[in-house]
Design a protein around this motif. Structure first.
Motif, PDB file in Angstrom:
ATOM      1  N   GLU A  37       0.908  -1.160  -0.019  1.00 30.17           N
ATOM      2  CA  GLU A  37      -0.142  -0.166   0.178  1.00 30.17           C
ATOM      3  C   GLU A  37       0.726   1.271   0.130  1.00 30.17           C
ATOM      4  N   TRP A  38       1.841   1.378   0.837  1.00 27.77           N
ATOM      5  CA  TRP A  38       2.803   2.325   0.828  1.00 27.77           C
ATOM      6  C   TRP A  38       3.692   2.749  -0.438  1.00 27.77           C
ATOM      7  N   ILE A  39       3.966   1.586  -1.025  1.00 29.86           N
ATOM      8  CA  ILE A  39       4.584   1.703  -2.486  1.00 29.86           C
ATOM      9  C   ILE A  39       3.517   2.287  -3.351  1.00 29.86           C
ATOM     10  N   ASP A  40       2.491   1.689  -3.543  1.00 36.51           N
ATOM     11  CA  ASP A  40       1.352   2.180  -4.420  1.00 36.51           C
ATOM     12  C   ASP A  40       0.926   3.477  -4.113  1.00 36.51           C
ATOM     13  N   ARG A  41       0.868   4.025  -3.007  1.00 37.07           N
ATOM     14  CA  ARG A  41       0.759   5.590  -2.844  1.00 37.07           C
ATOM     15  C   ARG A  41       1.982   6.570  -3.161  1.00 37.07           C
ATOM     16  N   ARG A  42       3.027   5.952  -2.918  1.00 42.46           N
ATOM     17  CA  ARG A  42       4.466   6.607  -3.201  1.00 42.46           C
ATOM     18  C   ARG A  42       4.424   6.819  -4.839  1.00 42.46           C
ATOM     19  N   ALA A  43       3.936   5.564  -5.299  1.00 45.82           N
ATOM     20  CA  ALA A  43       4.063   5.540  -6.838  1.00 45.82           C
ATOM     21  C   ALA A  43       2.984   6.443  -7.605  1.00 45.82           C
ATOM     22  N   ARG A  44       1.853   6.663  -6.951  1.00 48.71           N
ATOM     23  CA  ARG A  44       0.744   7.434  -7.568  1.00 48.71           C
ATOM     24  C   ARG A  44       1.358   8.965  -7.220  1.00 48.71           C
TER      25      ARG A  44
END
Length: 294
Positions: A37-44
């Protein structure tokens, strides 16, 4: 899981042991979900800034970070334990299966040492700069990354993968049977490393591990990480525990009592308090936070 008498003897003589299957997949899954979830937020966020063209939303956990890193190395900024401060990682630091293992080695009064890291090693092919990679640590002892006051503290390193760690993917290498030498002088040269003239003449031992295995290592065991030549990211946790009351070697960062059979009320169980301890350490610097070899 408790270490057997033979395993305890092996740790004392070799300076390292792999506790196979000490953790279950359920022990680690909440952390993997939190990181995803953290990676997804950062990627967005990076996508909105125009630094990433593809989010690779359908890529599995083992490969997505590397694919994103290949587009923008900034993806990993702020992802270490003390910076992202997730609830799942805090709960994992207090995981009963992990602490049972440590208790069999160090006793029932356990403190979580503040020298702790989450490491995501992308494929070497995705590295975008020349020279030594930040992701490949040179030969060092953990005694070399803490202040001298902690040299006699019985600090044990717990290194554990979140997926398979193989020679191809850059698993850790150690020099076993070097515990009797104590601290070897270190220098800052491409990372804190043992000075060349003090490097032991020993054959490196690769520590291939599966998810659920835990490497237990002495603070005096020389070790390094090697390049990731696979197509997957090599995820690992690098944690340390010690008997409560001993110097941590990093007085400027917060430790906490993870287990106390004598006084359970002394255990830190509140996630918000843990977060505040780290925030305060960064906002009000004090104590020592460097490496001994610097």
């Amino acid at each position: 899981m408790q270490l057997s008498a033979d395993q305890l003897d092996e740790f004392r003589t070799q300076g390292v042991i792999i506790a196979r299957g000490a953790l279950t997949h359920d022990d680690q899954q909440p952390l993997i979900d939190e990181l995803s979830e953290w990676i997804d937020r950062r990627a967005r966020t990076l996508h909105q800034e125009g630094k990433i063209s593809s989010l690779y939303q359908d890529a599995p956990f083992a490969t997505r970070y590397g694919l994103l890193f290949n587009q923008c190395p900034e993806i990993g900024q702020g992802m270490d334990i003390m910076h992202y401060r997730g609830r799942a990682i805090f709960e994992f630091l207090r995981n009963d299966n992990l602490l049972d293992l440590i208790e069999s080695l160090l006793g029932p009064e356990l403190t979580c040492n503040p020298i702790q890291h989450l490491r995501a090693k992308p494929p070497q092919a995705y590295e975008q700069r020349e020279g030594p990679s930040f992701h490949n640590a040179p030969w060092h002892q953990d005694a070399g990354v803490m202040m001298a006051a902690a040299e006699n503290s019985d600090i044990v390193t717990c290194w554990l993968p979140l997926a398979s760690a193989t020679v191809e993917s850059g698993c850790m290498e150690v020099l076993p049977k070097i515990v009797e030498t104590g601290y070897l002088r270190h220098q800052a040269a491409g990372g804190t490393t043992i000075v060349p003239e003090e490097m032991p003449a020993a054959e490196p031992l690769p520590l291939e591990c599966e998810r659920g295995d835990v490497v237990l290592m002495s603070r005096f065991t020389p070790h390094r990480s090697t390049p990731n030549l696979s197509a997957q990211c090599r995820w690992s946790l690098d944690l340390r525990y010690q008997p409560t009351g001993q110097p941590t070697g990093r007085s400027g960062h917060p430790d906490f009592v993870a287990r106390s059979r004598r006084n359970p009320h002394a255990e830190l169980r509140d996630y918000e308090t843990w977060c505040h301890l780290w925030i305060d350490a960064f906002e009000n610097p004090r104590g020592f936070v460097g490496h001994r070899g610097e």
